[in-house]
Design a protein around this motif. Structure first.
Motif, PDB file in Angstrom:
ATOM      1  N   ILE A 114       0.814  -1.049   0.072  1.00  0.00           N
ATOM      2  CA  ILE A 114       0.012  -0.027   0.083  1.00  0.00           C
ATOM      3  C   ILE A 114       0.843   1.067  -0.020  1.00  0.00           C
ATOM      4  O   ILE A 114       1.851   1.414   0.684  1.00  0.00           O
ATOM      5  CB  ILE A 114      -0.855   0.170   1.224  1.00  0.00           C
ATOM      6  CG1 ILE A 114      -1.877  -1.196   1.210  1.00  0.00           C
ATOM      7  CG2 ILE A 114      -1.707   1.270   1.229  1.00  0.00           C
ATOM      8  CD1 ILE A 114      -2.601  -1.442   2.478  1.00  0.00           C
ATOM      9  N   VAL A 115       0.502   2.143  -0.877  1.00  0.00           N
ATOM     10  CA  VAL A 115       1.558   3.272  -1.048  1.00  0.00           C
ATOM     11  C   VAL A 115       0.811   4.330  -1.101  1.00  0.00           C
ATOM     12  O   VAL A 115      -0.462   4.557  -1.521  1.00  0.00           O
ATOM     13  CB  VAL A 115       2.614   3.067  -2.069  1.00  0.00           C
ATOM     14  CG1 VAL A 115       3.638   2.052  -2.063  1.00  0.00           C
ATOM     15  CG2 VAL A 115       1.726   2.941  -3.582  1.00  0.00           C
ATOM     16  N   THR A 116       1.274   5.615  -0.550  1.00  0.00           N
ATOM     17  CA  THR A 116       0.575   6.844  -1.076  1.00  0.00           C
ATOM     18  C   THR A 116       1.666   7.511  -1.927  1.00  0.00           C
ATOM     19  O   THR A 116       2.750   7.742  -1.855  1.00  0.00           O
ATOM     20  CB  THR A 116       0.699   7.510   0.505  1.00  0.00           C
ATOM     21  OG1 THR A 116       0.180   7.044   1.383  1.00  0.00           O
ATOM     22  CG2 THR A 116      -0.010   8.800   0.368  1.00  0.00           C
ATOM     23  N   VAL A 117       0.854   8.172  -3.009  1.00  0.00           N
ATOM     24  CA  VAL A 117       1.496   8.904  -4.057  1.00  0.00           C
ATOM     25  C   VAL A 117       0.845  10.460  -3.848  1.00  0.00           C
ATOM     26  O   VAL A 117      -0.174  10.577  -3.678  1.00  0.00           O
ATOM     27  CB  VAL A 117       1.273   8.432  -5.362  1.00  0.00           C
ATOM     28  CG1 VAL A 117       1.953   7.168  -5.427  1.00  0.00           C
ATOM     29  CG2 VAL A 117      -0.334   8.265  -5.705  1.00  0.00           C
ATOM     30  N   ILE A 118       1.653  11.450  -4.238  1.00  0.00           N
ATOM     31  CA  ILE A 118       1.215  12.778  -4.255  1.00  0.00           C
ATOM     32  C   ILE A 118       1.487  13.305  -5.786  1.00  0.00           C
ATOM     33  O   ILE A 118       2.575  13.512  -6.085  1.00  0.00           O
ATOM     34  CB  ILE A 118       1.793  13.691  -3.325  1.00  0.00           C
ATOM     35  CG1 ILE A 118       1.757  13.275  -2.023  1.00  0.00           C
ATOM     36  CG2 ILE A 118       1.563  15.112  -3.444  1.00  0.00           C
ATOM     37  CD1 ILE A 118       2.734  13.737  -0.956  1.00  0.00           C
ATOM     38  N   GLY A 119       0.501  13.378  -6.535  1.00  0.00           N
ATOM     39  CA  GLY A 119       0.386  14.016  -7.684  1.00  0.00           C
ATOM     40  C   GLY A 119       1.169  13.007  -8.855  1.00  0.00           C
ATOM     41  O   GLY A 119       1.239  11.824  -8.417  1.00  0.00           O
ATOM     42  N   GLY A 120       1.617  13.463 -10.002  1.00  0.00           N
ATOM     43  CA  GLY A 120       2.192  12.650 -10.762  1.00  0.00           C
ATOM     44  C   GLY A 120       1.268  11.588 -11.657  1.00  0.00           C
ATOM     45  O   GLY A 120       1.431  10.641 -12.303  1.00  0.00           O
ATOM     46  N   LEU A 121      -0.104  11.870 -11.447  1.00  0.00           N
ATOM     47  CA  LEU A 121      -1.105  10.985 -12.118  1.00  0.00           C
ATOM     48  C   LEU A 121      -1.223  11.535 -13.420  1.00  0.00           C
ATOM     49  O   LEU A 121      -1.266  12.505 -13.870  1.00  0.00           O
ATOM     50  CB  LEU A 121      -2.388  11.126 -11.415  1.00  0.00           C
ATOM     51  CG  LEU A 121      -2.324  10.499  -9.989  1.00  0.00           C
ATOM     52  CD1 LEU A 121      -3.681  10.894  -9.239  1.00  0.00           C
ATOM     53  CD2 LEU A 121      -2.058   9.058  -9.944  1.00  0.00           C
ATOM     54  N   ASP A 122      -1.143  10.618 -14.382  1.00  0.00           N
ATOM     55  CA  ASP A 122      -1.220  10.860 -15.965  1.00  0.00           C
ATOM     56  C   ASP A 122      -2.500  10.136 -16.292  1.00  0.00           C
ATOM     57  O   ASP A 122      -2.793   8.871 -16.431  1.00  0.00           O
ATOM     58  CB  ASP A 122       0.056  10.180 -16.483  1.00  0.00           C
ATOM     59  CG  ASP A 122      -0.038  10.046 -18.244  1.00  0.00           C
ATOM     60  OD1 ASP A 122      -1.111  10.642 -18.302  1.00  0.00           O
ATOM     61  OD2 ASP A 122       1.006   9.816 -18.740  1.00  0.00           O
ATOM     62  N   ASP A 123      -3.320  10.841 -17.004  1.00  0.00           N
ATOM     63  CA  ASP A 123      -4.896  10.485 -17.493  1.00  0.00           C
ATOM     64  C   ASP A 123      -4.919  10.032 -19.011  1.00  0.00           C
ATOM     65  O   ASP A 123      -5.881  10.072 -19.420  1.00  0.00           O
ATOM     66  CB  ASP A 123      -5.844  10.839 -16.891  1.00  0.00           C
ATOM     67  CG  ASP A 123      -6.043  12.306 -17.056  1.00  0.00           C
ATOM     68  OD1 ASP A 123      -4.989  13.110 -17.685  1.00  0.00           O
ATOM     69  OD2 ASP A 123      -6.982  12.963 -17.280  1.00  0.00           O
TER      70      ASP A 123
ATOM     71  N   ILE B 275      -9.159   1.339 -17.068  1.00  0.00           N
ATOM     72  CA  ILE B 275      -7.928   1.814 -16.656  1.00  0.00           C
ATOM     73  C   ILE B 275      -8.154   3.390 -16.810  1.00  0.00           C
ATOM     74  O   ILE B 275      -8.607   4.145 -17.882  1.00  0.00           O
ATOM     75  CB  ILE B 275      -6.779   1.431 -17.336  1.00  0.00           C
ATOM     76  CG1 ILE B 275      -6.477  -0.022 -17.555  1.00  0.00           C
ATOM     77  CG2 ILE B 275      -5.504   2.348 -16.889  1.00  0.00           C
ATOM     78  CD1 ILE B 275      -6.249  -0.622 -16.037  1.00  0.00           C
ATOM     79  N   MET B 276      -8.017   4.001 -15.458  1.00  0.00           N
ATOM     80  CA  MET B 276      -8.322   5.746 -15.707  1.00  0.00           C
ATOM     81  C   MET B 276      -7.108   6.297 -16.074  1.00  0.00           C
ATOM     82  O   MET B 276      -7.071   7.523 -16.412  1.00  0.00           O
ATOM     83  CB  MET B 276      -9.029   6.059 -14.546  1.00  0.00           C
ATOM     84  CG  MET B 276      -8.575   5.828 -13.102  1.00  0.00           C
ATOM     85  SD  MET B 276      -9.244   6.513 -11.889  1.00  0.00           S
ATOM     86  CE  MET B 276      -9.507   5.279 -10.604  1.00  0.00           C
TER      87      MET B 276
END
Lengths: 1036, 151
Positions: free
Chosen positions: A860-869, A877-878
């Motif tokens: 389980i990880v936490t990411v901040i930003g960096g999401l590519d849609d 898949i979003m």
């Protein structure tokens, strides 16, 4: 004849009488409700019950009981004959008499006699209002039909003559009558005709007869003194006489000291049980001494359904047979037979245990029914109108719990009646019906019994609680201001706190709620209170079904094993050694763990028990070995070659929700880093009411159903243990008392709250952080599922997946769970064929649940930003994000459901184009989420305006007509909180619905949001709920 | 043999056991049974004389270490201890002793009052001293000895 000094007979009479009395109370209340329109059957029932008590009491020489029961019986007879309307005073008199009988029965042998004169006089004055105890000649009084009070006692001589016999017969429970026969019709000669004499003798005893020569009546009457068990009305028909000629001779309630008639003096035999003499202290009020006596009345005997007993007998027989088989095997020792027999042994034992448990189960209605009376009496006293609704009286609980529950519940009910429900005028003034409603409900939920006490009264004024607490000085102002509504409400459990303006004798003295709380905790009850000022109060009590056997988790510290009741557990958390330093720290002497954006206080069990850094004995050798433990927070991160690095994923077998944690992405440099399981920290998160804390243990061993055994007197004072249990190997394990441990370690919700708001907290928790569950089907392809959409993770065998109707399903918690695999919708690697196990990620969808099958759970990880849609977007898949240097595809749970189960979508808010083009403003800085949210909101039929921060949002608000705002919290330039505050202060938009969307549902953040004025606080990607909420706000 | 009430007045059966350098006697009426080799589960945060608890056929029995109670040094690790189960009121309590030696019939007239301090142990723990030919037996006052201290 003599007093029956047989304890057993007396006890069974008492038991029986208690049962009668229990019934009487409710029946009397029902009679009262019916008023003049009496239910004859019901009156008869009460009459019979009173009569049985009278008979038994007479037989056993309990004179006081007999006299009272007799008086009550007479009154009931009048009600039955419709000579008396059962008005409230009449019923009150009867109830008081019943209460007194109850207390008399509970009196220990040889105790000071209770004074029965008060209630008796009350009954008699109702019975013959005109005479009011004055008219009857000393020694006897007459209970005749109205109109014939105080008959000339022409038969007085007869009574005096036969006084000894009368007394004897009375003690035997017989009624004494004088029958008036007329000579003309009854026979030629003086006296009694032989035929009538024979008839009478057949069911009673003729004590004597006398002809009244002085009578002026032409047929001179013959008086027959008669003792019988018959009731008066039966006798009337039996003797064939007109009712007015049958006179019942009452025993005088208070034997006058100068009574010329010795007949009614108490029996000369020394009476150890009860004697009819006035109490030595006549001022002794009946109501004043009620408490101790009723306490003594908690019965030690129990009525058991005959079916259960039959079942027990059968099982005991089975057990004997099985034992015999065992003995045989000991000689023969065949493995196969042994297996079979031990299986049977196991089965019989469990069934036997279950059956025995059943004998202890009692319907909760036993105590519920008592409340009818409590509420009625109180309501009358306070001049209130209350409609009592009882539900779920059939729900069964252990007898011990029911008994322990009586006092606290009574207290709560009294509270609700006294300062919950208002007087009729106040209610009318507040626009409510004059008659208040008090509901008491019991029902099952999740293996527990829930009892709810709901009133529609004035509610609890938290402002008054604040005031009161401040004046008491237990909390300071800043502490109180920081409290949430429910925390304030819980303060009523503080000793000495009462919000009642006036102290009444019912409640308001500030004693009680703390005692109620303590008593409920003793039987494992959890207490909650919700209240709305002006609307009412709901008190919820959660109780275990039984105390004797409880599911528990066995943990170990050093070589010692302890049991933690599962009721107290919230979740299990395992922190790998590599993250110990990062997640566990010490703030002013207290250990805390970062857990989902909150700081959870920790207690080391070893420290609490005083075994940390001490020596422990290795069994057998008894050598002393130093335990090389360091302070937990000082441990170094270490790397070990192999082992699964999946933290916090507890097996579903514990019945505990999966724990999750957030780990910042930047801290995970290498995907191959593994942790030695030995140095991981195991934490059992337990709850004390709404307050949680973590207990650090060495090992989590097993979950077991344990039998609770009491501890010896030397150990009972220790608050750390709730009891002990014997484990399969015969060893003793102590059961931990999590409440006691937190008290012992001086941990309280107050002290934690301060830390909860520490500066570290707000700095580190980024509301834009998205917590993801990393999974994979193939080693090369990493997938992520937003964790806050996941409800549970289950590890299953591959063969548990059933293929029905072309779809995968599994049986799950009593129903069918549809299963999907991601590759059915998206172009990703399929499930690994070779493994026998797989994981199911369970998530809710509207009212239903579905599961996604994956081969492996990584982390389980936490990411901040960096999401590519854009790059990897496809059905199911979003988008994608880089985690641990790998491109990770974000699974679109809704997309998968939409593709696989289109009919589900139609049934939810997402299916119908619910929006009618209303304007919705979406304020969100992350382009990924902005597009996601705008996408599904416009899919639902709304017109979307998008802004990337608060400043832009305000500008759009000026230009466009907006119906609802969806806003992120963490944004550059102007964040969501400030934006919300600005919107709220502008009169044009003060009524605007504002929904805050975030990736993290932290309580602290939610609190801040609600304070700023948002209407709802939601999770960004839970589109079903978000749309549902929008719809509900824009419906009208 | 059931002694008659009159015989009972002058003769008492005493179970003898050792604890440290003290030879103790206990009226056999109090003794339920004597056990060896029962695993004692330690209990923490309780008075130090409570060694722990044992499983006595399904009943949880508190074990009191007589040596600690008397203020003696603990027994060497290897030594085998015995547990004398005594009945007090409605519960059984285990007394951890060094060894159980004998049962004697004591004549009431040979029992003398306890001195206020017996080898460093407060005298109120004992009911009297019984003189054997070779040694002295301190007769335990079990009610006083196992009375709970409310701190």
């Amino acid at each position: 004849m003599a007093f029956i000094d047989d304890d057993e007979t007396l006890q069974s009479f008492k038991d029986e009488s208690h049962e009668h009395l229990d019934g009487i109370e409710n029946d009397l209340l029902a009679i009262e409700e019916a008023g003049a329109d009496i239910d004859l059957e019901l009156v008869n029932k009460v009459f019979r019950a009173m009569h049985s008590i009278k008979g038994g009491a007479g037989f056993l020489g309990l004179n006081a009981v007999k006299t009272l029961a007799h008086a009550a019986e007479n009154l009931l007879n009048k009600i039955r004959n419709k000579d008396l309307v059962p008005t409230t005073p009449v019923i009150s008199g009867l109830l008081d008499a019943a209460d007194l009988v109850n207390r008399l029965l509970n009196q220990p042998k040889g105790a000071v006699e209770l004074d029965i004169s008060g209630p008796l006089a009350a009954l008699n004055s109702i019975l013959s209002p005109e005479s009011d105890q004055a008219a009857p000649p000393p020694g006897v009084s007459h209970a005749n039909k109205p109109g014939t009070p105080g008959q000339p006692a022409s038969w007085q001589g007869l009574l005096t003559e036969h006084s000894a016999e009368i007394a004897d017969n009375r003690l035997g429970g017989f009624g004494i009558f004088v029958l008036e026969f007329e000579r003309s019709s009854d026979g030629e000669q003086q006296g009694l005709s032989p035929t009538i004499q024979t008839t009478l003798e057949s069911i009673g005893q003729v004590l004597g007869s006398q002809t009244d020569d002085s009578s002026a009546a032409s047929p001179q009457p013959t008086y027959v003194l008669y003792a019988t068990m018959m009731e008066r009305d039966m006798l009337v028909s039996f003797a064939g006489l007109p009712p007015e000629r049958v006179h019942e001779i009452q025993e005088q309630a208070e034997p006058a000291p100068a009574s010329p008639v010795p007949t009614v003096e108490p029996s000369p035999i020394p009476a150890p049980v009860a004697e009819e003499s006035p109490s030595p202290s006549p001022s002794k009020n009946v109501a004043a001494d009620s408490a101790p006596q009723t306490k003594a009345g908690t019965d030690s005997s129990l009525r058991v359904n005959i079916k259960i007993l039959d079942n027990l007998m059968t099982l005991a027989g089975e057990l004997v047979l099985t034992r015999n088989q065992f003995l045989q095997i000991v000689h023969s020792s065949h493995q196969q037979i042994f297996d079979a027999v031990s299986q049977r042994f196991d089965l019989v034992t469990s069934e036997l245990q279950e059956a025995i448990m059943c004998t202890r189960m009692q319907p909760v209605g036993n105590i519920f029914n008592k409340f009818k009376r409590v509420v009625r009496d109180l309501a009358h006293k306070l001049g209130k109108e209350i409609d009592l609704v009882l539900e779920g009286g059939e729900v069964e609980m252990d007898k011990t719990i029911i008994e322990a529950l009586t006092d606290p519940l009574t207290h709560l009910v009294r509270n609700s009646v006294d300062h919950g429900i208002e007087t009729p005028d106040k209610r009318t003034a507040a626009g409510k019906t004059p008659c208040g409603t008090l509901q008491i409900k019991a029902f099952h939920e999740g293996g527990q019994v829930i009892i709810e006490i709901v009133d529609d009264g004035g509610g609890i004024d938290t402002a008054r609680i604040k005031e009161k607490v401040l004046s008491m000085g237990t909390h300071d102002k800043s502490q109180i201001e920081a409290m949430q509504e429910h925390e304030l409400l819980r303060l009523i459990f503080l000793p000495g706190l009462s919000t009642a303006k006036e102290v009444t004798d019912v409640s308001g003295r500030g004693v009680g709620m703390d005692v109620v709380h303590a008593n409920l905790s003793k039987v494992g009850g959890v207490f909650d209170i919700a209240s709305k000022l002006g609307k009412g109060t709901t008190i919820t009590i959660k109780l275990p079904l039984t105390l004797a056997i409880i599911p528990s988790l066995i943990v170990s510290v050093g070589t010692e094993r302890y049991a933690i009741p599962q009721v107290n557990m919230v979740e299990l958390v395992r922190v790998p050694a590599s993250k110990v330093k990062q997640r566990i720290e010490r703030i002013d002497e207290a250990l805390v763990i970062r857990q989902r954006g909150r700081l959870l206080p920790l207690i080391s069990l070893a420290e609490a028990l005083g075994i940390e850094k001490r020596y422990y004995q290795v069994p057998k050798t008894k050598q002393v070995k130093v335990c090389q433990r360091q302070l937990i927070e000082d441990r170094r991160s270490c790397t070990a070659p192999s082992g699964e690095d999946s933290e916090n994923l507890t097996s579903a077998g514990f019945g505990v929700t999966t724990g999750v944690s957030e780990v910042n992405q930047e801290n995970r440099e290498s995907p191959d880093r593994r942790t030695s399981p030995q140095s991981a920290v195991n934490i059992v998160v337990v709850s004390v009411g709404k307050f949680h804390y973590g207990l650090i243990v060495d090992k989590l061993l097993d979950s077991e159903e344990i039998v609770v055994k009491p501890l010896g007197s030397h150990l009972r004072q220790s608050q750390l243990y709730a009891g002990a249990t014997i484990q399969g190997d015969g060893k003793v394990a102590l059961i931990l008392d999590v409440v006691g441990i937190s008290k012992f370690m001086n941990l309280s919700s107050g002290s934690v709250r301060v830390r909860d708001r520490g500066p570290q907290e707000t700095e580190r928790i980024n509301p834009d952080a998205q917590t993801l569950l990393l999974v994979r089907n193939s080693p090369k392809e990493q997938l992520a599922i937003p964790l806050n959409l996941v409800s549970r993770i289950e590890e299953i065998q591959r063969d548990q997946v059933e293929l029905t109707g072309g779809r995968s399903n599994m049986q799950y918690r009593g129903s069918t769970l549809p299963l999907f695999s991601i590759n059915e919708v998206a172009k990703v690697a399929p499930l690994q064929e070779d493994s026998s196990n797989l994981y199911v990620v369970v998530f809710p969808f509207g009212e239903r649940e579905a599961g996604i099958m994956v081969s492996e759970i990584i982390d389980i990880v936490t990411v901040i930003g960096g999401l590519d849609d854009t790059t990897h977007k496809q059905p199911g898949i979003m988008g994608s994000v880089i985690i641990m240097k790998k491109i990770t595809m974000l699974v679109d749970l809704f997309g998968i459901v939409a593709a696989m189960m289109p009919e589900w979508i139609r049934h939810t808010s997402l299916g119908t184009k619910s929006g009618q083009g209303q304007h919705i403003l979406v304020v969100e800085d992350s382009p990924f989420f902005n597009r996601q949210i705008c996408g599904f909101v416009s899919d639902a039929g709304y017109k979307v305006f998008s802004a990337t921060d608060g400043v832009e949002g305000l500008a759009l608000l000026e230009r466009e007509k907006i119906d609802l705002i969806l806003t992120d919290i963490e944004m550059p330039n102007m964040d969501g909180l400030e934006f919300t505050a600005r919107v709220r202060t502008d009169a044009r938009w003060s009524g605007m619905p504002i929904i805050a969307v975030t990736s993290l549902n932290s309580e602290a953040a939610e609190k801040r949001g609600l304070k700023a004025g948002v209407n709802e606080y939601m999770i960004k990607l839970d589109r079903e709920k978000v749309i549902h909420t929008i719809n509900s706000y824009l419906k009208h | 043999m059931q002694p008659s009430p009159t015989a009972n007045a002058t003769k008492r059966k005493l179970a003898l056991f050792e604890s440290g350098h003290l030879l103790c006697g206990l009226d056999i009426i109090h003794v339920q049974e004597i056990n060896k080799n029962i695993a004692v589960t330690a209990v923490h945060r309780v008075p130090d004389y409570v060694r722990g608890v044992i499983n006595l056929r399904g009943e949880i029995v508190t074990v009191v270490d007589l040596r600690t109670k008397f203020g003696f040094a603990p027994l060497a690790q290897e030594a085998e201890e015995q547990i004398v189960i005594v009945r007090l009121g409605d519960e059984n309590i285990g007394l951890l002793v060094d060894s159980v030696s004998d049962v004697v019939i004591a004549d009431e007239k040979d029992i003398e009052p306890t001195p206020p301090n017996l080898a460093g142990v407060p005298g109120h723990f004992f009911k009297g001293i019984y003189k054997l030919e070779q040694s002295l037996v301190a007769i335990l006052n079990i009610e006083k000895l196992l009375a709970r201290e409310f701190e």
